[in-house]
Design an enzyme around this catalytic site. Structure first.
Site, PDB file in Angstrom:
ATOM      1  N   PHE A   1       2.285   8.533  -0.985  1.00 17.20           N
ATOM      2  CA  PHE A   1       1.561   7.276  -0.950  1.00 17.20           C
ATOM      3  C   PHE A   1       0.115   7.490  -1.378  1.00 17.20           C
ATOM      4  O   PHE A   1      -0.662   6.584  -1.384  1.00 17.20           O
ATOM      5  CB  PHE A   1       1.623   6.657   0.454  1.00 17.20           C
ATOM      6  CG  PHE A   1       3.048   6.552   0.967  1.00 17.20           C
ATOM      7  CD1 PHE A   1       3.364   6.956   2.243  1.00 17.20           C
ATOM      8  CD2 PHE A   1       4.054   6.064   0.157  1.00 17.20           C
ATOM      9  CE1 PHE A   1       4.674   6.873   2.713  1.00 17.20           C
ATOM     10  CE2 PHE A   1       5.366   5.983   0.622  1.00 17.20           C
ATOM     11  CZ  PHE A   1       5.677   6.390   1.905  1.00 17.20           C
TER      12      PHE A   1
ATOM     13  N   TRP B   1       0.833  -1.209   0.000  1.00 19.17           N
ATOM     14  CA  TRP B   1       0.000   0.000   0.000  1.00 19.17           C
ATOM     15  C   TRP B   1       0.866   1.257   0.000  1.00 19.17           C
ATOM     16  O   TRP B   1       0.531   2.261  -0.610  1.00 19.17           O
ATOM     17  CB  TRP B   1      -0.911  -0.008   1.230  1.00 19.17           C
ATOM     18  CG  TRP B   1      -1.774   1.212   1.374  1.00 19.17           C
ATOM     19  CD1 TRP B   1      -3.021   1.402   0.867  1.00 19.17           C
ATOM     20  CD2 TRP B   1      -1.449   2.422   2.077  1.00 19.17           C
ATOM     21  NE1 TRP B   1      -3.503   2.652   1.206  1.00 19.17           N
ATOM     22  CE2 TRP B   1      -2.554   3.302   1.946  1.00 19.17           C
ATOM     23  CE3 TRP B   1      -0.337   2.856   2.800  1.00 19.17           C
ATOM     24  CZ2 TRP B   1      -2.574   4.575   2.509  1.00 19.17           C
ATOM     25  CZ3 TRP B   1      -0.345   4.123   3.364  1.00 19.17           C
ATOM     26  CH2 TRP B   1      -1.469   4.976   3.209  1.00 19.17           C
ATOM     27  N   HIS B   2       2.012   1.167   0.696  1.00 20.33           N
ATOM     28  CA  HIS B   2       2.873   2.352   0.806  1.00 20.33           C
ATOM     29  C   HIS B   2       3.501   2.742  -0.516  1.00 20.33           C
ATOM     30  O   HIS B   2       3.861   3.898  -0.702  1.00 20.33           O
ATOM     31  CB  HIS B   2       3.966   2.132   1.860  1.00 20.33           C
ATOM     32  CG  HIS B   2       3.484   2.355   3.254  1.00 20.33           C
ATOM     33  ND1 HIS B   2       2.802   1.395   3.954  1.00 20.33           N
ATOM     34  CD2 HIS B   2       3.543   3.440   4.065  1.00 20.33           C
ATOM     35  CE1 HIS B   2       2.478   1.866   5.154  1.00 20.33           C
ATOM     36  NE2 HIS B   2       2.914   3.105   5.246  1.00 20.33           N
ATOM     37  N   GLY B   3       3.679   1.786  -1.393  1.00 17.11           N
ATOM     38  CA  GLY B   3       4.214   2.195  -2.683  1.00 17.11           C
ATOM     39  C   GLY B   3       4.679   1.054  -3.539  1.00 17.11           C
ATOM     40  O   GLY B   3       4.822  -0.088  -3.088  1.00 17.11           O
TER      41      GLY B   3
END
Lengths: 474, 294
Positions: A474, A323-325
């Site tokens: 993000f 999810w963060h990247g």
């Protein structure tokens, strides 16, 4: 439009004044919605179309749920919502990552796929608002929430500007009802909101900036520094990301209070956690609550045996990293935390609970536990911050050599008194909603205001550069 | 609501006053004895923008010092002069560059755009009065606040180190340009009278030129306007009629040396409006002759 900018101060003043001039909550919602879209368009007006698509799809999916009790139809509606939102996220955030990863894997087997990546700009906040709208669709599907028939209120829930670009990720059950009822101006709440915004700005513009100066220098030139310097750089980055992100959350929550809207707490003094499990109950709370409610529990949580429980925990941290990247550093960071948490899942927290108490030994153990937890978290942030896995490996290898015991480079201790002072303030306010909530409550007003003015002057003087918040990427 | 807005307004006011007080205090602390003193032998100063900065080699003189600086408007030149003249009675003459670039409204960017504010304010804030600060604040509030933060940091650092060398620290000097601009000038398009444009003038910058001239008069210092050589393909020629109009109407009584059309070879230019080291050598000789005969 950054929170720490003059543009935002003027924008907020105008929206605040206009909002409270109106008594009808529907008109207030309309003002907030227009303001939110202006705020979002300030970044890039083209991305308004994406938030509109996400909003309208989920609004009409909600109406669809209202009209049918047929299980199959309801599943299809849910699939539509999930499909549209995750497709938007997947395309804008992960398309190039998947293409690159597939080509790398294929090339290792001697196959040249010859696929092209696209020049895709990541829309600000997409990871946040897609999760927020998904929470609505899922809650309505589960019948935990009544479908919303007021499109303006719903759009305002999705796009509410204080939390639009970097959270907290609000659950529909918590935020949406606040836009469906009358809101009156509350002096105490508004004043508290201003204090929280001041604290958030101080964390971001003073503490995070001091730490960022050192962390960026060290990480960007890591090959020339000793282990001790790299270790200090890691600690600086850990503090930087906490102050940056929690600072943003404080500003968002404080801004919400100005409009009579209560946003969820997103950080609960995570660096005072005595275990990794406790850390993850206190860091980016809204994201982990989302994964817990919409992924972990539907999969069975801990109800299907220890093996499945461990698998679910690993999956959650894998998804959190992703999810963060779109980078293997984030995925690896997430999986490392899974590695930290699994022993606690298997063995339970009981080992640590034996030491809770007030004796000197127990307090010493608690302190060491908190320090150990901080070190584990900081170590994982090396991977999070590094440019790629090779860079992370090089930093870790150099850190854990004899050069760890050499004196670090000069000039790194600048700002430490302020950082330590900051943590002392947070420690003494850890029972409150945020780090500054209890500060100076019993002091004379003149003294309290002196502190506020000193903080504000420091903020103005440090406004030389408008640095973005880390979590905007993000 | 009224109570909340009143408190916010009061807070903003108190913060602004405190901020102003802090700025004043730090600026004031920076001033030490001898801060604005120039060397006794420097009785003639050359001031202005990049034109004289590259044109007049003060190493050829004992009594001349070139304090010109690239991108400097009269607003900032005035800040230097207002401190130097009262503290340096030995200064008898100032040669001040006067060209179209200093006259037109385009020079306002050199006074208050972000780039110039962050470069110039840290240097000259100790010289500026309240009105000067307000001018910058009104025309570029965010840029001014950002530059003020840089100013505070630099002033504090100078105070900790050795503030008394501050007047030598980046307040202008002669620089040499080595490059030969002849190839570029051969291919550049010429400007003709037919391409003349009329532009409005910068009243702000000319106001500060007037203040420089008045200050020189008050201290019995000869103020000579000078225009350094430029190539005929210099774009500023488009505004020659505007420049001449200002010169004739506002500064007709002012001593003016016009070297703009002094014959120079192509290889003596670094570009359309700056002399290189060869051009500077020849022009400095001409300037020296003028000083001897006048």
């Amino acid at each position: 439009m950054l929170f720490n900018s003059l543009d935002f101060a003027v924008f907020l003043g105008v929206v605040f004044g206009t909002h409270w001039m109106l008594r009808n909550y529907r008109l207030q919602n309309a003002i907030l919605l227009i303001a939110s879209y202006v705020f979002y368009a300030w970044w890039d007006w083209r991305f308004l179309s994406l938030i509109l698509v996400s909003t309208l799809v989920d609004f009409f999916v909600g109406l669809g749920f209202r009209k049918t009790e047929d299980v199959t139809r309801r599943k299809w509606l849910l699939a539509l919502s999930v499909g549209v939102n995750l497709s938007l996220l997947a395309f804008f955030k992960y398309f190039n990552f998947f293409i690159d990863s597939a080509m790398k894997i294929a090339s290792r087997t001697g196959v040249d796929l010859g696929w092209d990546t696209l020049n895709i700009i990541l829309p600000v906040g997409i990871s946040f608002y897609t999760f927020q709208t998904l929470s609505y669709s899922i809650d309505v599907y589960r019948k935990k929430l009544t479908p919303c028939t007021d499109v303006i209120a719903f759009a305002t829930f999705v796009g509410f500007f204080p939390q639009l670009v970097a959270g907290p990720i609000e659950k529909a059950q918590h935020l949406l009802p606040q836009f469906l009822q009358k809101r009156s101006f509350d002096y105490t709440q508004a004043r508290e909101g201003m204090r929280q915004m001041l604290w958030g700005l101080f964390k971001k513009m003073i503490i995070a900036e001091i730490c960022a100066t050192h962390a960026n220098l060290i990480f960007d030139n890591s090959s020339i520094y000793s282990g001790s310097t790299l270790a200090l750089g890691t600690i600086y980055f850990t503090i930087q990301i906490y102050c940056d992100f929690s600072g943003y959350s404080d500003i968002a929550i404080g801004t919400g209070k100005l409009f009579g809207v209560r946003l969820s707490k997103n950080f609960d003094f995570p660096f005072f956690s005595k275990s990794i499990a406790a850390f993850w109950r206190r860091w980016h709370i809204s994201l982990y609550d989302w994964f817990k409610d919409y992924v972990y529990i539907p999969l069975g949580g801990g109800q299907r045996g220890l093996f499945r429980k461990v698998l679910h925990v690993i999956l959650i941290f894998f998804l959190s990293g992703l999810w963060h990247g779109a980078n293997f550093t984030y995925v690896t960071w997430g999986l490392l935390h899974a590695l930290y948490v699994v022993p606690v899942v298997v063995l339970g927290d009981s080992l640590h609970k034996a030491f809770i108490g007030n004796t000197f030994l127990k307090k010493t153990i608690n302190f060491l536990s908190a320090l150990g937890t901080f070190m584990l978290v900081a170590f994982a942030f090396i991977i999070f911050r590094a440019k790629n896995l090779d860079h992370a490996e090089a930093i870790i290898k150099t850190t854990f050599t004899s050069s760890l015991f050499e004196p670090p480079i000069e000039g790194l201790w600048y700002g430490w008194p302020l950082v330590i002072g900051f943590f002392i303030v947070e420690w003494f306010n850890r029972k409150y909603e945020y780090g500054f909530a209890g500060f100076g409550k019993s002091w004379p007003r003149a003294l309290r205001w002196s502190v506020y003015v000193a903080m504000a002057v420091a903020l103005v003087l440090s406004s030389g550069t408008e640095e973005e918040f880390i979590y905007f990427q993000f | 609501m009224r109570k909340f807005i009143t408190e916010i307004a009061l807070f903003v006011l108190v913060t602004a006053v405190t901020f102003g007080g802090v700025v004043y205090l730090v600026n004031h602390l920076l001033i030490v004895e001898g801060f604005y003193e120039l060397e006794e032998e420097h009785t003639t100063l050359v001031l202005g923008d990049s034109h004289p900065e590259c044109a007049i080699d003060d190493r050829e003189f004992k009594s001349v010092r070139n304090y010109s600086q690239s991108g400097e408007s009269y607003f900032y030149t005035y800040q230097k002069v207002r401190k130097w003249l009262p503290n340096n009675e030995h200064v008898k003459t100032i040669f001040l560059e006067f060209n179209a670039g200093q006259v037109l409204t385009s020079v306002n960017a050199s006074i208050w755009d972000d780039e110039h504010l962050s470069a110039k304010l840290p240097k000259y804030s100790t010289c500026m009065d309240f009105g000067d600060h307000m001018l910058l604040l009104v025309n570029n509030p965010l840029g001014y606040v950002n530059a003020l933060a840089l100013t505070m940091e630099q002033n504090w650092q100078l105070r900790k180190d050795s503030a008394d060398h501050f007047h030598e620290f980046g307040w202008g000097t002669y620089i040499t340009l080595e490059n030969d601009g002849s190839e570029k000038l051969k291919t550049a398009l010429p400007f003709t009278l037919a391409m003349e444009e009329v532009q409005s003038v910068s009243e702000t910058n000319l106001y500060y030129l007037d203040k420089i001239i008045a200050l020189c008069k008050a201290h019995d210092v000869r103020c000579v306007l000078i225009r350094c050589p430029v190539h005929i393909k210099y774009s500023g020629i488009r505004y020659e009629s505007t420049f001449q109009h200002v010169l004739q109407t506002r500064y007709a009584e002012q001593e003016f040396l016009d070297y703009a059309t002094m014959p120079m070879r192509l290889d003596e230019f670094a570009d359309e409006h700056h002399l290189n080291v060869r051009g500077s050598k020849r022009f400095t000789e001409a300037f020296k002759k003028h000083l001897i005969t006048h």
